[in-house]
Scaffold this active site. Structure first.
Site, PDB file in Angstrom:
ATOM      1  N   ASP A 191       0.860  -1.182  -0.101  1.00 24.92           N
ATOM      2  CA  ASP A 191       0.025  -0.129   0.185  1.00 24.92           C
ATOM      3  C   ASP A 191       0.675   1.349  -0.070  1.00 24.92           C
ATOM      4  OD1 ASP A 191      -2.562   1.281  -0.186  1.00 24.92           O
ATOM      5  OD2 ASP A 191      -2.459   1.705   2.100  1.00 24.92           O
ATOM      6  N   ASP A 244       2.889   0.415  -5.038  1.00 21.85           N
ATOM      7  CA  ASP A 244       1.245   0.461  -5.249  1.00 21.85           C
ATOM      8  C   ASP A 244       1.114   1.315  -6.442  1.00 21.85           C
ATOM      9  OD1 ASP A 244      -1.294  -0.200  -5.258  1.00 21.85           O
ATOM     10  OD2 ASP A 244      -1.833   0.395  -3.334  1.00 21.85           O
ATOM     11  N   ASP A 257      -2.815   7.873  -5.765  1.00 23.76           N
ATOM     12  CA  ASP A 257      -4.160   7.362  -5.368  1.00 23.76           C
ATOM     13  C   ASP A 257      -5.107   8.672  -4.825  1.00 23.76           C
ATOM     14  OD1 ASP A 257      -3.286   5.005  -6.491  1.00 23.76           O
ATOM     15  OD2 ASP A 257      -3.843   3.759  -4.925  1.00 23.76           O
ATOM     16  N   ARG A 272      -4.174   2.229 -15.612  1.00 24.99           N
ATOM     17  CA  ARG A 272      -4.721   3.306 -14.725  1.00 24.99           C
ATOM     18  C   ARG A 272      -4.139   4.664 -15.098  1.00 24.99           C
ATOM     19  NH1 ARG A 272      -5.010   0.327  -8.880  1.00 24.99           N
ATOM     20  NH2 ARG A 272      -6.081  -1.550  -9.354  1.00 24.99           N
TER      21      ARG A 272
END
Length: 374
Positions: A162, A187, A191, A242
């Site tokens: 994470d 990760d 985000d 992404r």
């Protein structure tokens, strides 16, 4: 408050004259990016932020898009980071835990190895202009904070579960990330989840990575319907997927260059709305740019996907858009419902060239601070 410089348009408009350009250079937010003099005359490229490097605090409240209100540490004193140590006197971590507004600059260049996430509190500007600062080990965490500007920094080599380069969660708002280089984290690179909103990501360079940017945590976090993000003039350079992947949120993408992805360029999932405007999508082996995933929000009976509207995008080297053929028109936001102006030009080769050279960390001087702080 949007800035009024540069060539602005929304939806349609703005003229782009054909002019010859002098040799390529990339200076402090130069509104005209240049190509080598040996090249033929090209179409002028409209770029944002022509004046934000005129003085130190000219960045404040000048982001385009959803993060336009971010003022960072505008009303605080200038704070100098004097050591590359992870913590202690003169460190960035010490500055970021202070509660008062600060405009943070660096007196040294080098690598800061973070042993744990560095939590950034509200009303901070972390301004890397004038130096070359790289973060490794862990990343920055924007947790329950507001009015943060992060400018002209590098992030590379984050390790651990994470671990993101910049993690924005929960309940953070009025954020601007500008001119950062991000690569090779365990990760994500950036985000944005758990009710964090009103964020702009501009002029950043993403490379050497898999899961580049996630917006919206998972289908159970239905409060992420509040998320609004603008991503513009960024270069997604061979990152695998992404760019971004979106759940629930409203996302405006414009004048970005995404090339050679490994799975897809942009992914729309449960209830997301993605407005893709005048971007360049250049496929490598994987030809489909847009992907849709179906998931069920925890407060709904049926699973749904998201929506993508493509306006003026350029798909080259055999790229197939992959747009859904039906539905979504009545479910899609338009950026002009939320802000009136933004700088967008046609997705031409010259834009691609500019984004390859003028995104990410830049070797630019730190502007003078003309603010008088009581």
């Amino acid at each position: 408050m949007g800035n009024s410089h540069g060539h602005r348009k929304h939806r349609n408009g703005a003229n782009h004259p054909v002019t010859p350009n002098p040799p390529f250079k990339c200076g402090p937010s130069d509104p005209q990016a240049h190509i080598p003099s040996s090249a033929k005359p090209i179409m002028a490229v409209s770029l944002p932020y022509s004046h934000v490097d005129s003085t130190l605090r000219a960045l404040a409240a000048q982001a385009e898009g959803f993060g336009r209100l971010a003022i960072g540490g505008l009303h605080g004193p200038l704070h100098h980071v004097t050591t590359l140590a992870d913590d202690g006197p003169g460190s960035l971590r010490e500055a970021c835990r202070k509660k008062e507004p600060l405009w943070i600059v660096f007196d040294i260049s080098g690598t800061i190895h973070l042993s744990s996430y560095l939590n950034v509190s509200s009303h901070k500007t972390i301004d890397g202009r004038g130096q070359r600062i790289k973060f490794t080990g862990k990343g920055l965490r924007l947790k329950e904070c507001e009015h943060v500007i992060i400018c002209n920094l590098e992030f590379e080599g984050g390790r651990g579960p994470d671990v993101d380069g910049i993690q924005i969660k929960p309940n953070s708002k009025h954020i601007w990330i500008d001119r950062c280089s991000l690569r090779d984290y365990e990760d994500g690179l950036i985000d944005i989840t758990r009710c964090s909103t009103d964020i702009t990501i501009s002029r950043c360079h993403f490379s050497q990575h898999d899961k580049t940017m996630l917006i919206g945590a998972d289908p159970s976090h239905v409060d992420d319907r509040c998320i609004r993000v603008t991503i513009h003039h960024c270069f997604f350079d061979g990152t695998r997927q992404r760019h971004p992947r979106v759940r629930f949120a409203k996302v405006h993408l414009y004048n970005n260059y995404t090339r050679n992805w490994g799975i897809y360029a942009v992914c729309a999932s449960v209830e997301s709305q993605i407005y893709s405007q005048c971007n360049i999508y250049e496929a490598g082996q994987k030809k489909i740019a847009f992907k849709y995933l179906t998931e069920k929000a925890s407060d709904r009976e049926a699973a749904t996907t998201g929506f993508i509207r493509s306006e003026g995008d350029l798909f080259i080297t055999g790229t197939q858009a992959g747009l859904a053929t039906e539905g979504g028109e009545n479910c899609m936001f338009h950026p002009s419902q939320h802000y009136q102006t933004w700088t967008v030009g046609p997705p031409v080769d010259d834009l691609k060239h500019v984004l390859q050279h003028c995104t990410g960390w830049q070797s630019i001087p730190r502007p003078a601070d003309q603010a008088s702080v009581a």
